[in-house]
Design a protein around this motif. Structure first.
Motif, PDB file in Angstrom:
ATOM      1  N   ALA A   6       0.828  -1.204   0.000  1.00  0.00           N
ATOM      2  CA  ALA A   6       0.000   0.000   0.000  1.00  0.00           C
ATOM      3  C   ALA A   6       0.865   1.257   0.000  1.00  0.00           C
ATOM      4  O   ALA A   6       0.582   2.219  -0.733  1.00  0.00           O
TER       5      ALA A   6
ATOM      6  N   ILE B 142      -0.399   5.062  -0.706  1.00  0.00           N
ATOM      7  CA  ILE B 142      -1.392   5.126   0.359  1.00  0.00           C
ATOM      8  C   ILE B 142      -0.741   5.675   1.629  1.00  0.00           C
ATOM      9  O   ILE B 142       0.304   5.181   2.057  1.00  0.00           O
TER      10      ILE B 142
ATOM     11  N   PHE C 146      -4.508   3.980   5.558  1.00  0.00           N
ATOM     12  CA  PHE C 146      -4.444   2.535   5.796  1.00  0.00           C
ATOM     13  C   PHE C 146      -5.040   2.189   7.153  1.00  0.00           C
ATOM     14  O   PHE C 146      -5.825   1.238   7.275  1.00  0.00           O
TER      15      PHE C 146
ATOM     16  N   LEU D  10      -8.123   0.758  -1.316  1.00  0.00           N
ATOM     17  CA  LEU D  10      -7.385   1.778  -0.567  1.00  0.00           C
ATOM     18  C   LEU D  10      -7.120   3.009  -1.444  1.00  0.00           C
ATOM     19  O   LEU D  10      -7.179   4.147  -0.966  1.00  0.00           O
TER      20      LEU D  10
END
Length: 405
Positions: free
Chosen positions: A37, A42, A47, A168
């Motif tokens: 991620a 992200i 997260f 995400l």
């Protein structure tokens, strides 16, 4: 005393195992998903908002031990246990009737979307009805919990790992808040039931309010479905298919999108529309494909490439057939299938997979031993039956599972 100790051990073993699995899952999120991620841009805060308190959802159907790809034994599906159940008249009839009402209500909207994307309104309504009851079915699950669980312990972890990262990205991009990300048990989002990647690729802000909202906006939902089908190759000049009769002289093993012929050539083999009408003149010289989703145990069809565009939305033959059939009934009234769906055996996916592996060992192309009898498996069964002096049915049964070893 020994029996009491054994009972107590069982009582305490299950919670301990669940705790151990949850601990493995938390480590998986932190050690595997978070680094991916972060590389995808992200933020840690995003997260944590999405994944921080997520626990495994072990009630999701079809889960397996982490790392296993074997189809779960307990799974039974309409695609092979009872195709007739997929076309239960209460369901099809309700979608057709409601679809006709909504076609009138949203006539201007549907006409505008068809001009933009070339997909008929009846097809959009049929998908909308099938996927979420025209937006009336409650979407029950937290998408991040579902996708995280399936990334950890499904038979397709790589797919769901990618989709978790895409989910995400949706939140990081400000397109939806984590709490808005409601999904089915399969991780499909909103009224059109898009996977996160499909949302990113195809969702449309048709009502121009600043973001594609497939959870609450009817215009965005319908236009997003149309955009998906257009990009998958929908041909605005063709229908999806026609119910036909297939004489015994035509093998059911001729089925499949890789065995197409001109529709006029299928006619020369004796295949006829059940209505008694000729195929439309604009279709006769174009390619069509034989479809027998229950083999000789149900209706048969000659379908066009648009049928396989519908399969891009959902890879099930029965799903694509349901959409085409329900769409026709929305547009032209309650014209039910002419041929009945016959009775078929109830079978486990693991039994089908075992039969598929046996056929593969004999050199047949079954399309993979996944426990789902798609067209390659159905025609392989028919070819095996022909070679063994049987009348081909092109559909699995418990007797065939026992015989094909």
């Amino acid at each position: 005393m020994r029996r009491l100790i054994a009972v107590l051990a069982l009582l305490f073993a299950a919670p301990a195992a669940a705790q151990s699995l949850q601990a493995q899952y938390e480590a998986f999120l932190e050690d595997t998903i978070w680094p991916e991620a972060r590389r995808s841009g992200i933020a840690r805060a995003t997260f944590d908002r999405a994944m921080g308190a997520k626990r495994l959802d072990t009630d999701i159907p079809g889960l397996v031990k982490p790392g296993s790809k074997e189809p779960p034994r307990q799974m039974r599906q309409a695609e092979f246990s009872a195709p007739a159940n997929y076309f239960d008249e209460r369901n099809v009839g309700h979608i057709a009737a409601t679809g006709r009402e909504l076609a009138r209500r949203h006539a201007k909207l549907l006409a505008g979307i068809e001009r933009s994307y070339g997909v008929p309104g009846r097809i959009l309504l049929a998908i909308w009805g099938r996927e979420s009851g025209f937006g009336r079915v409650k979407i029950p699950h937290d998408a991040f919990r579902v996708l995280g669980t399936k990334a950890f312990m499904s038979t397709r972890p790589e797919l769901f790992r990618r989709e978790l990262l895409n989910a995400l990205v949706i939140v990081e991009s400000g397109l939806a808040a984590p709490g808005d990300m409601r999904s089915s048990w399969a991780g499909a989002l909103g009224q059109p039931q898009f996977l996160p990647s499909s949302y990113l690729d195809h969702a449309v802000d048709y009502d121009r309010d600043g973001h594609p909202d497939i959870w609450n906006s009817v215009p965005d939902t319908l236009a997003s479905i149309a955009a998906y089908l257009k990009e998958a190759g929908w041909d605005a000049g063709r229908d999806w298919g026609f119910e036909v009769t297939v004489p015994d002289t035509v093998s059911c093993a001729l089925e499949g999108p890789d065995r197409g012929r001109r529709i006029s050539d299928w006619e020369k083999l004796g295949i006829r529309r059940v209505s008694g009408k000729p195929f439309p003149s604009g279709e006769a010289g174009k390619e069509g494909f034989l479809l027998m989703p229950a083999g000789r145990h149900g209706p048969a069809f000659v379908v066009t490439p648009n049928f396989y565009v519908l399969k891009e939305y959902n890879e099930s033959d029965l799903y694509a057939l349901f959409v085409g059939h329900a769409g026709d009934r929305i547009e032209w009234g309650d014209r039910r299938f002419s041929a009945p769906w016959g009775r078929t055996d109830s079978m486990l996916r693991s039994d089908i997979a075992r039969m598929q592996r046996a056929l593969e060992g004999m050199g047949y192309d079954v399309g993979g031993a996944d426990g789902l009898p798609g067209f390659r498996t159905r025609r392989s069964i028919g070819e095996w039956q022909e070679r063994n002096g049987m009348k081909p049915t092109c559909f699995p049964s418990n007797a065939l599972v026992a015989a094909i070893r």
